[in-house]
Write an enzyme that holds these catalytic residues in place. Sequence first.
Site, PDB file in Angstrom:
ATOM      1  N   LYS A 289       0.843  -1.186   0.000  1.00  0.00           N
ATOM      2  CA  LYS A 289       0.000   0.000   0.000  1.00  0.00           C
ATOM      3  C   LYS A 289       0.887   1.248   0.000  1.00  0.00           C
ATOM      4  O   LYS A 289       1.831   1.342   0.776  1.00  0.00           O
ATOM      5  CB  LYS A 289      -0.915  -0.002   1.228  1.00  0.00           C
ATOM      6  CG  LYS A 289      -2.102   0.940   1.112  1.00  0.00           C
ATOM      7  CD  LYS A 289      -3.097   0.694   2.231  1.00  0.00           C
ATOM      8  CE  LYS A 289      -4.337   1.572   2.030  1.00  0.00           C
ATOM      9  NZ  LYS A 289      -5.327   1.380   3.103  1.00  0.00           N
ATOM     10  N   GLU A 375     -18.640  -5.436  11.267  1.00  0.00           N
ATOM     11  CA  GLU A 375     -19.544  -4.629  12.089  1.00  0.00           C
ATOM     12  C   GLU A 375     -20.539  -5.481  12.871  1.00  0.00           C
ATOM     13  O   GLU A 375     -20.867  -5.168  14.022  1.00  0.00           O
ATOM     14  CB  GLU A 375     -20.304  -3.631  11.199  1.00  0.00           C
ATOM     15  CG  GLU A 375     -19.438  -2.567  10.561  1.00  0.00           C
ATOM     16  CD  GLU A 375     -18.844  -2.978   9.232  1.00  0.00           C
ATOM     17  OE1 GLU A 375     -18.182  -2.157   8.590  1.00  0.00           O
ATOM     18  OE2 GLU A 375     -19.028  -4.160   8.834  1.00  0.00           O
ATOM     19  N   ARG A 403     -24.855  -1.876   8.668  1.00  0.00           N
ATOM     20  CA  ARG A 403     -24.471  -3.245   8.332  1.00  0.00           C
ATOM     21  C   ARG A 403     -24.702  -4.203   9.503  1.00  0.00           C
ATOM     22  O   ARG A 403     -24.648  -5.414   9.332  1.00  0.00           O
ATOM     23  CB  ARG A 403     -23.003  -3.284   7.907  1.00  0.00           C
ATOM     24  CG  ARG A 403     -22.638  -2.255   6.856  1.00  0.00           C
ATOM     25  CD  ARG A 403     -21.236  -2.469   6.319  1.00  0.00           C
ATOM     26  NE  ARG A 403     -21.235  -3.481   5.280  1.00  0.00           N
ATOM     27  CZ  ARG A 403     -20.130  -3.996   4.739  1.00  0.00           C
ATOM     28  NH1 ARG A 403     -18.946  -3.639   5.194  1.00  0.00           N
ATOM     29  NH2 ARG A 403     -20.201  -4.877   3.789  1.00  0.00           N
TER      30      ARG A 403
END
Length: 642
Positions: A289, A375, A403
Amino acid sequence: MTDSQSASAVSGYPLLSRIDAPADLRALSRDELGQLAEEVRAFLIDCVSRTGGHLAAGLGVVELTIALHYVFDTPHDRLVWDVGHQAYPHKILTGRRDRMLRMRQKGGLSGFPKRHESEYDTFGVGHSSTSISAALGMAIATKLKGERRQVIAVIGDGALGAGMAFEALNHGGPLDPDVLVILNDNEMSISPPVGAISRHLAKLLSGRFYTRMREGSKNALAGMPQLRQLAGRWEEHMKGMVMPSTYFEELGFNYIGPINGHDIDAVVATLKNMKQMPGPRLLHVITQKGHGFEPAEHAPTTYHGVTPFDRETGAMRKGKGSGKSYTQIFGDWLCDTAAVDKRLLGITPAMREGSGLVEFAKRYPERYFDVGIAEQHAVTLAAGMACEGMKPVVAIYSTFLQRAYDQLVHDVCLQGLDVTFAVDRAGLVGADGATHAGSFDLSYARPLPNLIIAAPADENECRQLLQTVYEHKGPALVRYPRGRGPGVRIEQSIKSLPIGKGELRHQGMDVALLAFGSRVAVAEQIGKRLGLTVANMRFIKPLDELLILELADRHRLLVTVEENVIAGGAGSAVAELLAEHGVNVRCLHLGLPDQCQEQADHDQQLAACGLDASGIEEAVRAEMAELGIHSEITRAVNIRAV
């Protein structure tokens, strides 16, 4: 953007300036792809340094993106990105290069793939872990229609940890669809990824032990075919212990990898081979990344989402305003409360930085729980903790709490468990647009039994309401907006407020503004200017029924103002209360309209919804005129005329 700006945007990028669609990319030679990758990466840094947006994720997939469009016949072949933070190179290569300087602005490109923006954006995303399910659905539909096309899903190692991704893998393998899943393993989600899966991928699969052992044994046994065959069987046994190939293959996916995602020749060659394979396949790609931009390589979390920055040094410009954000207010309160209550536990679904838990994680690591992009698990984990007498605080964005709605309903509220929800990014969120807007939490949370819901008017009240609901022995939710408040002084003492009680901010005549949360300060300004009553309601559930009924009795018009959709929100709660008591008073409900709120800066979004100062005042004045009510300003003018 003007034609001259478009031309200047790609000057100095000889190959990229020729790529107006993936078909142009496929016309390049393999030898030119490395140079194109360098140009795309430099162009991406240049654009995001001016506009802000998501950077590190896109830098990590430049070679992978080029290879995908080079090998596959997009858009006939379907390419589905997970989350979408990494899709900027995809946008650059699919006809949107010259609009990159309008990224995340009103009327400009979205920061995420959107179906109506381009035929190359096959599925709209914003939340994680949806790509495999969507790609599987496309592959099944393609097969049923008798069509032939490739379907590719790109998912990160952090997103793979979410239950939905595993549900899709579990379902997809036995169906034998022609679908390719690319696991982009960069050892980073937004916050550092957590859990056994990510550790397994990052440490064992790409570790030196297995690679050296595998390659060393091949070289040593090259001249001894029988021993090499025996070693090959031993290698498969080892793979079953240390690699996920056995796991994925048991699910029905042909596993290949891991390969270096920045070696474009290797990625192209592997994709070409895998393109010929039928059925479900999974390619494991190792990337970095922030690759190619040193500041982002060293601090990928910091450079995940950025403001405009100096491309030479990486230094970012400071945002608007001064003082602490609501997120920082929450983080400070959490640390202060944890210092005096050892039962407090902090939970986040992979949003440590965004939710303000960095300092808490440092001070109280044993009480800090990052569950990854999960979540549902975060909410039920908190419920389990509460069952044992602890005081869990779930720090979560409004859009992400959606969610875990079933868990909020079934595991927390129906059992009346003592869980506090600190709901950040409630309301409009600016450049992130509709996928991240917290437009619905009042509407979806308000019907739930046992749940306290509060919305602070300012930074100090945010601290007070957090303490109030934390002390409440039951489920409670405080929603607060992104960014900074009106700038009031913050008291360091931790003070609670009476539950279900609002306050009068200004006493006026004829019209009462009942403001909830972020719109209180604006309502107070308008009320003072027009001579109207203004109430800071503080609580959506329970409502301050006595205050509302008193205001209804003494005013001809009640105006509710909230940064939530009107349908089912705070205004609806007020209307239901009045109907229940048979009170007949004119009401005007101001809030978010029944439509998705497209990206723009926050002030532009408020104006578009009529929730800025001028929009609220205009709506109130129009209603007053219809009722024949004169404002304080009108009265003053009439008195002077007399």
